[in-house]
Every structure is written in C-alpha cells, then in structure tokens.
Design an enzyme around this catalytic site. Sequence first.
Site, PDB file in Angstrom:
ATOM      1  N   GLY A 102      66.207 -10.856  22.675  1.00 10.37           N
ATOM      2  CA  GLY A 102      65.548 -11.548  23.980  1.00 10.37           C
ATOM      3  C   GLY A 102      66.921 -12.409  24.607  1.00 10.37           C
ATOM      4  O   GLY A 102      67.958 -12.120  24.498  1.00 10.37           O
ATOM      5  N   LYS A 609      64.831   1.713  24.691  1.00 11.52           N
ATOM      6  CA  LYS A 609      63.615   2.240  24.502  1.00 11.52           C
ATOM      7  C   LYS A 609      62.362   1.099  25.208  1.00 11.52           C
ATOM      8  O   LYS A 609      61.765   1.176  26.048  1.00 11.52           O
ATOM      9  CB  LYS A 609      63.338   2.496  23.223  1.00 11.52           C
ATOM     10  CG  LYS A 609      61.642   3.031  23.043  1.00 11.52           C
ATOM     11  CD  LYS A 609      61.533   4.367  23.849  1.00 11.52           C
ATOM     12  CE  LYS A 609      60.197   4.911  23.741  1.00 11.52           C
ATOM     13  NZ  LYS A 609      60.079   6.149  24.761  1.00 11.52           N
TER      14      LYS A 609
HETATM   15  O1  M6R Z   1      57.129   0.951  27.237  1.00 14.75           O
HETATM   16  P1  M6R Z   1      56.919   0.896  28.419  1.00 14.75           P
HETATM   17  O2  M6R Z   1      55.850   2.212  28.930  1.00 14.75           O
HETATM   18  O3  M6R Z   1      56.198  -0.108  29.227  1.00 14.75           O
HETATM   19  O4  M6R Z   1      58.201   1.510  29.316  1.00 14.75           O
HETATM   20  C1  M6R Z   1      58.396   1.393  30.538  1.00 14.75           C
HETATM   21  C2  M6R Z   1      59.840   1.923  31.290  1.00 14.75           C
HETATM   22  O5  M6R Z   1      60.752   1.214  30.427  1.00 14.75           O
HETATM   23  C3  M6R Z   1      59.716   3.323  30.285  1.00 14.75           C
HETATM   24  O6  M6R Z   1      58.895   4.256  30.851  1.00 14.75           O
HETATM   25  C4  M6R Z   1      61.322   4.054  30.777  1.00 14.75           C
HETATM   26  O7  M6R Z   1      61.191   4.168  32.363  1.00 14.75           O
HETATM   27  C5  M6R Z   1      61.601   5.287  29.918  1.00 14.75           C
HETATM   28  N1  M6R Z   1      62.904   5.146  29.679  1.00 14.75           N
HETATM   29  C6  M6R Z   1      61.477   6.490  31.022  1.00 14.75           C
HETATM   30  O8  M6R Z   1      61.664   7.716  30.080  1.00 14.75           O
END
Ligand code: M6R
Length: 614
Positions: A102, A609
């Site tokens: 964080g 991620k």
């Molecule tokens: O966990 P989330 O679906 O909220 O994540 C959203 C984005 O950070 C995520 O989709 C990001 O754009 C990926 N690395 C795309 O492949």
Amino acid sequence: MCGIIGYVGPRVAREVVVAGLRRMEYRGYDSAGLAVIDAGELQIRKKAGKIANLAAELDHDPLADTRIGIGHTRWATHGRPTDVNAHPHVSQNHRIALIHNGIIENFAALRLELEAQGITFESETDTETAAQLLGVEVAKGADLAEAMRTVCGRLEGAFTLVAIDSTEPERLVAARRNSPLVVGVGEGENFVASDVAAFIEFTRSAIELGQDQVVEVTRDSVTVTDFDGNPAPTHPFEVTWDLSAAEKAGYDWFMRKEIYEQPKAVADTLLGRFNPDGSLKLDELHIPEAELRSVDKIIIVACGTAYYAGLVAKYAIEHWTRIACEVEIASEFRYRDPIITGTTLVVTLSQSGETADTLMAIRHAREQHAKVIAICNTNGATIPRESDAVIYTHAGPEIGVASTKGFLTQVAACYLLGLYLAQVRGAMFDDEIARVMRELADTPPLIQQVLDGLDPIKALARRFVDKQSVLFLGRHVGYPVALEGALKLKEIAYLHAEGFPAGELKHGPIALVEEGIPIFVIVPPQGRDQLHDKVVSNIQEVRARGAFTVVLAEEGDDEVVPYADVLFTLPRVSTLLQPLVATVPLQMFACELATLKGYDVDQPRNLAKSVTVE
Ligand code: M6R
C-alpha cells in the site's frame, strides 16, 4: 501490487515463505525479502529483482530453520527497487521487522517526527516509517498487537502490514486498511497473505479480514480486533480451487494456460444461472426487483481490460434493457463529479476485486446512494464485500498479469446481468431471453474451436516479430475488442499498438498507415449487413495505402477474402457475442509475439497484477 506472507507453525518458515512468494510474484517483482526470528534475533535477507535473486542470496547466505517468518515481493511506489528499499524493514532497536503493501500517505510528516527523536532511516520507503513507529511503541512496553493498533491509528492511506517482534518468536501481527489480507487457517499452523494462492498448498480454510482490523496469529490461534482492540467479526470461507489451478500445468506461461482455460471459465460462469426454460436466476443478486425496475441509468466502472469488457457490455445492456448505460474508467470517475442518484445502478468489473481505483469509485457511488453490483472473480475480496451485490465470475485464479479469461468471463457475467435486468423489467420477451441464453451457453465449444485453430496466429507472430507498430480496427462490439488486442500487445510485447473504431479512421488515424504496417480488423457478422459492408470498405482503404491486413471474419464470409492478406475465420455467432470468440486470437498473438521477443509474458515490466494503490 506487493505480495506479502507470514507463517507460524511447525514447518521450516523460510521454505513456506519463499514458496508463497513465488506464487504471488505476479503481484510485484521489483524486489523480494524475508525475515525470521532466530535465538531472539531478527535475520533478514532481501534483494532487488525477482524472487530468483532472493533464492540465490539464500543459497549463498542461508537463514536458520525457524518456525516463524514473513516475506514480501515488491512493486515499488516510494523509493527505487534496490536492496535497501526492499522489505522487510527493521526498526532502529532491531526488534521489529515489517512488510507492507500500500501507500502510507502521511509518511513524510511521521518520518520528520521520528528523525527529530533521533531515529536514523536506512531506506527511502514509506514503510520504514511504520517499522520505526512500531519499534518506538514496543520500546515503551506495548506488546506487538497494542503497538500495531496504536501505529495504525496514526497512519493515513492504504496499508496491509505484517510485523514480527524478535522478543516474541511465536506470534506475528498484521493489520489492514484498503489493501487485501487473508488468513489461512491450518492444523497447528497459520498463515497470513495477500492472496490465498500463497498458502493453498497447505490449507483451503481462510478468513477474509475486514477494513481497519488487526489480527494476531500464533500456530494455534487467530484473534481479530478492530483498531481500538474490540473483538471484530470475521468472514471465514473455503477456497474452491486447489494448488493445481495455481500452477502452470506444463504450459510455458500462466497467460497461455489461462487462454486455453477460457471455454471452461465461461461455462463455469454461466453454470447454474439459468433455468431449463431459459429464464435467468441470479440468486446472489440480493437487490429487490422493484429497485431494479426503478433503475434509470447504469454506469459501468472498471480499469484496463475490465474497462474494455464494460465497453462491450454497454452495447448489449442498452440493446436488451433500453436503459442508458455509461462506461467509465474508474480512476476518472469520482474526480469528475458524475451524476449519480438513488436510481443509478453502478456495475463494477474487477477480476482481482482489489483494484484501488475501482474500490474508490464504489465508495463514491454508494455515498451518492447508488446501488452497486460487483462483477468479480475473487471470492471475499474487498470490492464485492463493499458492494450491494456480487456476481462472481468463476474463472479460477488468474495469475498472468495480462488478463485473458478475466475479460471473457466479465463479458459473460455482464450479459447475464443485462438479460436479468431485461427479464425483471419486461424489456424482452421470455423466448427472446431464452434464445440469447441458449446462444450464450453454446459459446464455450466455439471458443474451444478458435483455440484449436490458432496455428495461423502463431505463424503471424513469427512474421511480425520485428514490426514497430500494429493497429487494430473494429466497429460496434468489435471496437473494444480492438482496444483489448492493442492493450495485450503493449503490456506484454512492449509494442506500440492502437485500437480504433474503424469508422473513425479517416478522421485522423489513417495517417499512421504506411507500407507493410500490420492492421488487424475484426469484421462483424454478415447478418449486420450495413456494419459488415462498412468495415469491408475500411479494410480496402487501409490496404490501398499499403497496410498488411489480418482479417478476423466469420466462416463463410467470402466478401472479405480479396482484401485479407491473412484471413482468420471465426465461428458463426451473433454480433453481440462475437467478442467471446474474436478476442482469443488477439490474446494468443500477443502471447506468441512476447515469447518470440524473449520477454517474461507473465511478469511484464513495470506492471503488477493487482493495482492496490491509486
Ligand atoms: O483486477 P482488475 O480486473 O480490477 O484489474 C483491472 C486492470 O488493472 C487489469 O485488467 C489490467 O489492465 C490488466 N493487466 C490487463 O491485462
């Protein structure tokens, strides 16, 4: 965005911690470190770079076999990714070792205060401030849990903290605000971690910590309180997947494995959500139907790939429900003073359920009295917990940083929601809903058919390995697919890529077209004749200017053949469902290209991620 793990139990702690870190490396890989307590003293090892560097350091300079340990894999926010800035951080009196996920927003003021008391800082991090504060508190006589509660009361921002005290080799203490933390409950051993993947090898029983809670963990006990020390409610749950789901199972990359898992992921997301007569049942949607009938605006809020899934969903939701639907990037949402009322339905999409921008958007929407439905893949994560209702996508763990099955299952879940709203509001006839549901239920084998025919896409990656730029064109739901195809290339193949609505081309982007530039075009099914024919014209326009066209069109579409340098055929589906089949070759193209370029597909540079900081 940083992975953290703590262990207390009979096993060799450093082995459990390093294994857990490896499974959470997708959360951040700028540096890694661990701390154990041996004979009343802290022992620390930490290294910049990936966990492999830490493992080499441990081979070179081993740690003692201890029964308690904490470890961290970092995605740098404050301070460069160096050995010194790696976690754990240690208090000046050498009693406390601390790991953190964080951002501590008021760390600068706290650091000045501590420096005025004679504390010398080793690192540039915000985390060390909390380690030093804990050191000061335990030196005054507080036990570690009391010290943690006091320190948390002084911190602003987002944090998960896990600390050990060299004088207490049997206990670790953790706390959370706005960042994830789960407790793994074993037999005679316990764990804390950012993600259940870290301890799934040992136990599937878990407890999700709530906001502003502190947990004390020994090998036989887990005690949760709020920041004032009052007993706090907990949310126990069983993890529904096992270790094999969190491993590569013979694939070179998690991303490739997850691309191949998509037929099952979509099927599992649809499973049990419709009746034999084709009507929908979303039992988990605990929002009274009367409230759903009164909704006059839908706002979908998400980030990255999830945002693109939202863009796809808008077409379907508006078409089926006739409710106006906006799609908004979560990090922009609350800063533009959006118009939200008690009859606005906010739908958030998040694979991880921990994305800070999306979480803040939810809080803003609920403050304005909107109802919030989360579409999420992670059981018990913060976003579903803070929403009024949740529709889980049952994709299983997604570990590759580039989201793939996350996207397809989010689209499928949005379609379930759109059809359900249409059903509740009487916006579609029952037989229409049943027909779309049948078609949706038929997509998993069609996705498999696409996966079985990916060889031409792999050959294409070999051909384009030295290209500097790739464009993607689509219309209607094909436009977000184009955006998603471009994002995949940017994030894992580090290649300039853009997605455009094909009709917008001649308003500017066509100037980018030069001899040999690869342009992928997603062609709508022929049934939508106007749209189809216009896209065919767009292909001719770019080809006339020297583009190398890669055309994705449904099988039997002969009209595109003369204009396709490479033709990839897609199974026949209706326009709205086409993203479920058309996105797959683009995912694989990016995965292949990044592999050929020698990049780490699962851990692309600068990314993590789960983005748990704003
Ligand atoms: O966990 P989330 O679906 O909220 O994540 C959203 C984005 O950070 C995520 O989709 C990001 O754009 C990926 N690395 C795309 O492949």
